[in-house]
Design a protein around this motif. Structure first.
Motif, PDB file in Angstrom:
ATOM      1  N   LYS A 151      -5.977   9.338  -0.467  1.00 56.13           N
ATOM      2  CA  LYS A 151      -5.080   8.185  -0.305  1.00 56.13           C
ATOM      3  C   LYS A 151      -3.650   8.636  -0.030  1.00 56.13           C
ATOM      4  O   LYS A 151      -2.924   7.989   0.734  1.00 56.13           O
ATOM      5  CB  LYS A 151      -5.147   7.293  -1.549  1.00 56.13           C
ATOM      6  N   ARG A 152      -3.251   9.737  -0.630  1.00 58.98           N
ATOM      7  CA  ARG A 152      -1.904  10.256  -0.348  1.00 58.98           C
ATOM      8  C   ARG A 152      -1.778  10.662   1.120  1.00 58.98           C
ATOM      9  O   ARG A 152      -0.771  10.360   1.774  1.00 58.98           O
ATOM     10  CB  ARG A 152      -1.600  11.451  -1.252  1.00 58.98           C
ATOM     11  N   GLN A 154      -3.737   9.686   3.670  1.00 59.44           N
ATOM     12  CA  GLN A 154      -3.849   8.500   4.514  1.00 59.44           C
ATOM     13  C   GLN A 154      -2.564   7.684   4.484  1.00 59.44           C
ATOM     14  O   GLN A 154      -2.097   7.191   5.518  1.00 59.44           O
ATOM     15  CB  GLN A 154      -5.034   7.645   4.061  1.00 59.44           C
ATOM     16  N   GLY A 155      -1.970   7.532   3.306  1.00 57.17           N
ATOM     17  CA  GLY A 155      -0.716   6.795   3.196  1.00 57.17           C
ATOM     18  C   GLY A 155       0.385   7.441   4.012  1.00 57.17           C
ATOM     19  O   GLY A 155       1.163   6.757   4.693  1.00 57.17           O
ATOM     20  N   ARG A 215      -0.499  -1.248   2.998  1.00 58.56           N
ATOM     21  CA  ARG A 215      -1.624  -0.427   2.522  1.00 58.56           C
ATOM     22  C   ARG A 215      -1.104   0.891   1.963  1.00 58.56           C
ATOM     23  O   ARG A 215      -1.531   1.339   0.880  1.00 58.56           O
ATOM     24  CB  ARG A 215      -2.589  -0.175   3.678  1.00 58.56           C
ATOM     25  N   TYR A 219      -1.279   2.331  -1.916  1.00 59.79           N
ATOM     26  CA  TYR A 219      -1.779   3.664  -2.250  1.00 59.79           C
ATOM     27  C   TYR A 219      -0.761   4.413  -3.108  1.00 59.79           C
ATOM     28  O   TYR A 219      -1.123   5.062  -4.101  1.00 59.79           O
ATOM     29  CB  TYR A 219      -2.042   4.472  -0.978  1.00 59.79           C
ATOM     30  N   GLU A 222      -0.649   3.299  -6.592  1.00 59.80           N
ATOM     31  CA  GLU A 222      -1.871   3.666  -7.313  1.00 59.80           C
ATOM     32  C   GLU A 222      -1.904   5.137  -7.680  1.00 59.80           C
ATOM     33  O   GLU A 222      -2.243   5.495  -8.823  1.00 59.80           O
ATOM     34  CB  GLU A 222      -3.101   3.325  -6.459  1.00 59.80           C
TER      35      GLU A 222
END
Length: 492
Positions: A151-152, A154-155, A215, A219, A222
């Motif tokens: 997620k990191r 992708q973010g 989005r 992320y 989170e």
């Protein structure tokens, strides 16, 4: 897990060879990506340029706003008195190329004819979007990756992609024609075959940008950042960019009633805790510009080319020098405003600005708290909170030693916010040109002589000059794209 191949056929090739031919091109390179570590390694070749100024990214440009890019937008704007400076610009004392070559340089820049730079922005920015499309698509296949680190990564990619899409939309899409947004496709691979790369509705483009940024923000909230890896994956930076997007969109054909509510929300979040880091003296103001304050909350980039912005901003060694600025603009500064002391020597432009060194390299910051403050002031105003707008504006003025205003409301208050933006963002990348576009201000007329011929350039607020011309190569190769009307190329 099946083997993933990243094909480096990206939007740079796509737009040089037409959108429809992009998958017909042979791959420039390929690399097997089987793990998250592989993906991070590939992405690091791009991200490294955001950490080290002497590194060129594997795709795109460094800095993200190049010297040619910045000088072009200054030439499209109204800060300088270009007619009065002509004897300094086209001058045999200028270092570097011969006078004839320099005359061609200034003719293209000052007559708004710099197609080389415009084409490079289009090509390089789409190139990065294509690169990120491929990696984002491939990241969705990494089923065995650590979920938090994925997620990191992708973010990080989502924020970068949103940035480039936003800039292309700002540069090439008219403010008032909903149907003439930029072309965009967000995937790679077999599903692309047969698509037509038409211009999308601007509202579709803004939806992509805001959805990607939200989005990425979710992320971040989170899983937090990877401090040694993340560049744009930063809660404050994402909120800052969201504030910019909603603020700009709110005066476009895609505007919605809630846009200024959103820009207020995100700008307020972006400035939270930043007041102590905003420079309030001439020394600290210069130190931030030179990146001597490691705590300043923004992304810093600089170029490495000696003297590369001197042709527009002036040189400490020879002509151009002592460059005159728009007199009304100069007169708008209060005597005690630290920016006046920093930007000018007497009533002419200081050759130490915008880089504040003798080397004349380009320095820039992205996602600054100052930008968020001024977006917040305007958002308050637009949302019917005039008292908060004026309070926020005066607080900002206090940072710069400017005189507070009282009793402002309505258009007078908005006009003061616009003037403050102009003073704050003097010589700052594309900001004045984008403000002229967004606010429909700053009529310009230039009567200039090049190659023994007189040229007259007139730019009216809101006219076609505020949507850059689609590159000729794209128009020739892509039958599905529609040009921005009005532009003609001057042949000298």
């Amino acid at each position: 897990m099946r083997k993933i191949i990243i094909l480096y056929v990206f939007f740079g090739g796509l737009f040089l060879n037409s959108c429809t031919k992009f998958l017909d091109l042979p791959p420039k390179n390929q690399r097997a990506v089987e793990t998250l570590a592989d993906l991070k390694s590939v992405l690091a070749g791009y991200l490294d340029a955001f950490a080290r100024s002497n590194t060129q990214p594997i795709y795109g440009v460094m800095p993200v706003v190049t010297e040619a890019h910045q000088m072009m937008f200054e030439a499209h704007s109204d800060n300088f008195d270009f007619e009065a400076n002509m004897s300094q610009y086209v001058n045999v004392a200028n270092p570097g190329a011969n006078p004839h070559a320099k005359e061609a340089f200034y003719a293209d820049k000052l007559l708004l004819n710099d197609r080389v730079t415009i084409d490079a922005i289009w090509t390089k920015y789409y190139e990065v979007i294509g690169f990120l499309n491929a990696l984002i698509d491939q990241s969705e296949e990494l089923r065995e990756a650590d979920p938090a680190e994925l997620k990191r990564v992708q973010g990080e990619m989502l924020v970068h992609r949103a940035y480039y899409i936003f800039k292309l939309q700002q540069y090439f899409a008219p403010m008032d024609n909903e149907e003439l947004g930029i072309p965009l496709y967000l995937h790679t691979g077999k599903e692309v075959v047969g698509i037509k790369m038409k211009r999308k509705a601007s509202s579709e483009i803004y939806a992509v940008i805001t959805e990607d940024l939200k989005r990425a923000l979710a992320y971040f909230q989170e899983v937090g950042p990877n401090a040694g890896y993340s560049r744009f994956f930063n809660e404050r930076y994402i909120q800052n960019l969201l504030a910019q997007v909603y603020w700009f969109k709110a005066e476009s054909s895609s505007k919605k009633a809630e846009d200024y509510i959103e820009s207020e929300k995100y700008a307020l979040a972006a400035i939270d805790g930043t007041e102590g880091y905003i420079p309030k003296t001439v020394v600290s103001f210069r130190n931030v510009q030179k990146n001597l304050d490691p705590e300043y909350p923004a992304v810093y980039m600089k170029s490495v080319g000696f003297g590369t912005v001197a042709p527009i901003y002036g040189s400490p060694y020879a002509a151009p020098a002592n460059l005159k600025v728009n007199q009304d603009f100069f007169n708008s500064f209060d005597a005690g405003d630290l920016r006046k002391e920093t930007y000018f020597v007497g009533n002419v432009h200081s050759h130490n600005w915008p880089d504040d060194t003798f080397s004349k390299t380009l320095h820039l910051h992205l996602f600054t708290p100052e930008e968020a403050y001024l977006i917040l002031a305007e958002s308050y105003y637009r949302n019917g909170k005039a008292d908060l707008a004026l309070t926020t504006l005066n607080k900002f003025k206090s940072f710069r030693g400017a005189v507070a205003k009282s009793g402002l409301s309505g258009e007078l208050l908005l006009d003061e916010i616009i003037k403050e933006r102009r003073k704050e963002f003097y010589c700052d990348t594309d900001k004045r040109w984008l403000d002229m576009k967004r606010y429909k201000v700053g009529a310009m007329e230039r009567n200039l002589r090049f190659f023994n011929k007189n040229y007259n350039i007139k730019v009216e607020p809101g006219d076609y000059h505020y949507a850059l011309p689609i590159p000729l190569s794209e128009l020739q190769e892509n039958p599905d794209i529609f040009p921005n009307e009005g532009w003609t190329t001057i042949v000298f």
